[in-house]
Design an enzyme around this catalytic site. Structure first.
Site, short mmCIF file in Angstrom:
data_model
loop_
_atom_site.label_atom_id
_atom_site.label_comp_id
_atom_site.label_asym_id
_atom_site.label_seq_id
_atom_site.Cartn_x
_atom_site.Cartn_y
_atom_site.Cartn_z
N LYS A 59 0.79 -1.23 0.00
CA LYS A 59 0.00 0.00 0.00
C LYS A 59 0.82 1.28 0.00
O LYS A 59 0.39 2.32 0.50
CB LYS A 59 -1.00 0.02 1.18
CG LYS A 59 -1.86 -1.22 1.30
CD LYS A 59 -2.46 -1.69 0.01
CE LYS A 59 -3.44 -0.73 -0.61
NZ LYS A 59 -3.80 -1.18 -1.98
N SER A 60 2.00 1.23 -0.61
CA SER A 60 2.88 2.40 -0.61
C SER A 60 2.98 3.06 -1.97
O SER A 60 3.83 3.92 -2.19
CB SER A 60 4.29 1.97 -0.15
OG SER A 60 4.22 1.41 1.13
N THR A 62 2.74 0.94 -4.99
CA THR A 62 3.34 -0.09 -5.86
C THR A 62 2.80 0.01 -7.29
O THR A 62 3.57 0.05 -8.25
CB THR A 62 2.98 -1.49 -5.31
OG1 THR A 62 2.92 -1.47 -3.91
CG2 THR A 62 3.94 -2.54 -5.82
N THR A 63 1.48 0.04 -7.40
CA THR A 63 0.85 0.02 -8.72
C THR A 63 1.23 1.27 -9.50
O THR A 63 1.45 1.22 -10.71
CB THR A 63 -0.68 -0.07 -8.55
OG1 THR A 63 -0.95 -1.02 -7.52
CG2 THR A 63 -1.36 -0.48 -9.83
N HIS A 119 6.90 -7.48 -2.17
CA HIS A 119 6.68 -6.72 -0.93
C HIS A 119 7.57 -7.26 0.18
O HIS A 119 7.39 -6.90 1.35
CB HIS A 119 5.22 -6.86 -0.47
CG HIS A 119 4.21 -6.15 -1.31
ND1 HIS A 119 4.40 -4.89 -1.80
CD2 HIS A 119 2.96 -6.53 -1.69
CE1 HIS A 119 3.31 -4.53 -2.48
NE2 HIS A 119 2.44 -5.50 -2.43
N SER A 149 -4.33 3.28 4.25
CA SER A 149 -4.56 2.63 2.97
C SER A 149 -4.66 1.10 3.15
O SER A 149 -5.52 0.44 2.56
CB SER A 149 -3.44 2.98 2.00
OG SER A 149 -3.68 2.42 0.74
N THR A 238 -0.02 8.91 -15.71
CA THR A 238 0.08 8.12 -14.48
C THR A 238 -0.52 8.87 -13.28
O THR A 238 -0.29 8.49 -12.14
CB THR A 238 1.55 7.72 -14.17
OG1 THR A 238 2.33 8.92 -14.08
CG2 THR A 238 2.13 6.81 -15.23
P1 A3P Z 1 -5.03 5.04 -1.04
O1 A3P Z 1 -5.63 3.79 -0.49
O2 A3P Z 1 -4.50 5.93 0.06
O3 A3P Z 1 -5.89 5.77 -1.98
P2 A3P Z 1 -0.36 -0.12 -3.73
O4 A3P Z 1 -0.38 -0.06 -5.21
O5 A3P Z 1 1.00 -0.28 -3.13
O6 A3P Z 1 -1.34 -1.14 -3.22
O7 A3P Z 1 -0.83 1.31 -3.20
C1 A3P Z 1 -2.15 1.71 -3.34
C2 A3P Z 1 -2.23 3.17 -2.94
O8 A3P Z 1 -1.57 3.95 -3.93
C3 A3P Z 1 -3.68 3.63 -2.87
O9 A3P Z 1 -3.71 4.62 -1.84
C4 A3P Z 1 -3.84 4.25 -4.25
O10 A3P Z 1 -4.90 5.17 -4.35
C5 A3P Z 1 -2.49 4.94 -4.40
N1 A3P Z 1 -2.19 5.31 -5.78
C6 A3P Z 1 -2.21 4.55 -6.88
N2 A3P Z 1 -1.93 5.28 -7.98
C7 A3P Z 1 -1.73 6.53 -7.56
C8 A3P Z 1 -1.43 7.77 -8.22
N3 A3P Z 1 -1.28 7.85 -9.54
N4 A3P Z 1 -1.28 8.87 -7.44
C9 A3P Z 1 -1.42 8.82 -6.11
N5 A3P Z 1 -1.73 7.70 -5.43
C10 A3P Z 1 -1.88 6.58 -6.14
#
Ligand code: A3P
Length: 306
Positions: A59-60, A62-63, A119, A149, A238
């Site tokens: 949840k940092s 990654t995606t 992770h 998150s 992005t």
């Molecule tokens: P939130 O739950 O705070 O909205 P991961 O991919 O590690 O699981 O992280 C998911 C978190 O990254 C989510 O946070 C998601 O909304 C956020 N995220 C994904 N794409 C993003 C972007 N382009 N800008 C900002 N936050 C993003």
């Protein structure tokens, strides 16, 4: 800061009667049981010099960094980046849930150079990664927003334990009783590792504040050279707003039996400072006291707001 939890968090945690599998454990770190059951294969994974690994605590962002890396790799070609869902483009090394192929099997079947995701904390990374010169991009997010998150993610994830109440989750998070173990050790471990290995250490808050310069760092680290126009396009493509609507990224194709996005969307808020809507004053004070102890002696610092 609000005294009570945000309204969204007050909704029922999960549909009635749903059972979530408990976590397993490796060397004191909690991990999904399917990962623990496949541990032997994961540890024997053979890394290669030209691998690129995206590494994060869950949840940092990654995606987000996965899509940035893909866009850099594809020279900003949006169509190419739409070739498949993001989780199929970058094998998740410790993923092991049949009937899908394991992350290791996916990576082994992939042409080089490979881009993968993990992770895992440093001490659990397959040892072969430390014997070679592959590149690693680590993204860290401040612990308070990460906790928020992760909490919402566990509400909707059907393969991680139910998070319980926010109060219970808060205690579990600060005590490292969540999948992938303590946030504190994870970020400190990778921060230290960067002194000896090819690791680009980035912060979610920096990418949010100044995406272009952080994307430029990624580009240089990957040995690419893209012009300003392409960089601007990558920044735009992005953005949270774009990725939220992108079916290759927003996990909308993931079955409800894995992620139930009717409970909480995967692309939830994408902001820095949402913790202020969740932590009570008392929790924030407790968090800060505990944080000071756990992060003492490290040069690693975070922005809790921008
Ligand atoms: P939130 O739950 O705070 O909205 P991961 O991919 O590690 O699981 O992280 C998911 C978190 O990254 C989510 O946070 C998601 O909304 C956020 N995220 C994904 N794409 C993003 C972007 N382009 N800008 C900002 N936050 C993003």
């Amino acid at each position: 800061m609000k005294e009570s939890m945000a309204q969204e968090a007050k909704r029922p945690l999960l549909s009635e009667g749903k059972k979530h599998p408990p976590l397993g454990e490796v060397k004191g770190i909690l991990l999904p049981r399917t990962t623990v059951n496949n541990w032997d294969q994961i540890q024997k994974f053979k890394a290669k010099d030209d691998d690129l690994v995206i590494c994060t605590y869950p949840k940092s962002g990654t995606t987000w960094i996965q899509e940035i890396v893909d866009m850099v790799e594809q020279n900003g070609d949006v169509e190419k980046c739409q070739r498949s869902v993001i989780h199929l483009q970058h094998p998740f090394i410790e993923w092991a849930r049949s009937p899908q192929p394991s992350g290791v099997d996916q990576a082994n079947a992939m042409p080089c150079p490979r881009i993968m995701k993990t992770h895992l904390p440093t001490q659990l990374l397959p040892p072969s990664f430390w014997d070679i010169t592959c590149k690693i991009i680590y993204v860290a997010q401040n612990a308070k927003d990460c906790m928020v998150s992760y909490y919402h993610f566990q509400r909707m994830s059907q393969i991680l334990p139910e998070p319980g109440t926010w109060e219970e989750y808060f205690e579990n998070f600060i005590n490292g009783k969540v999948s992938c173990g303590p946030w504190y050790d994870h970020v400190k471990g990778w921060w230290k590792a960067k002194d000896k290995h090819q690791i680009l250490f980035l912060f979610y808050e920096d990418i949010k504040e100044n995406p272009k310069s952080e994307i430029q760092k990624v580009m240089k680290f990957m040995g690419k050279n893209l012009d300003e126009k392409i960089l601007d396009k990558i920044v735009q493509e992005t953005s949270f707003e774009k990725l939220k609507e992108n079916p290759m990224i927003n996990h909308s194709t993931v079955p409800k039996t894995i992620m139930d996005q009717s409970i909480s969307p995967f692309m939830r808020k994408g902001i820095v400072g949402d913790w202020k809507n969740h932590l009570t004053v008392a929790q924030n004070e407790k968090f800060n006291r505990d944080y000071k102890k756990k992060m003492e002696g490290t040069s690693l610092t975070f922005h809790m707001e921008i």
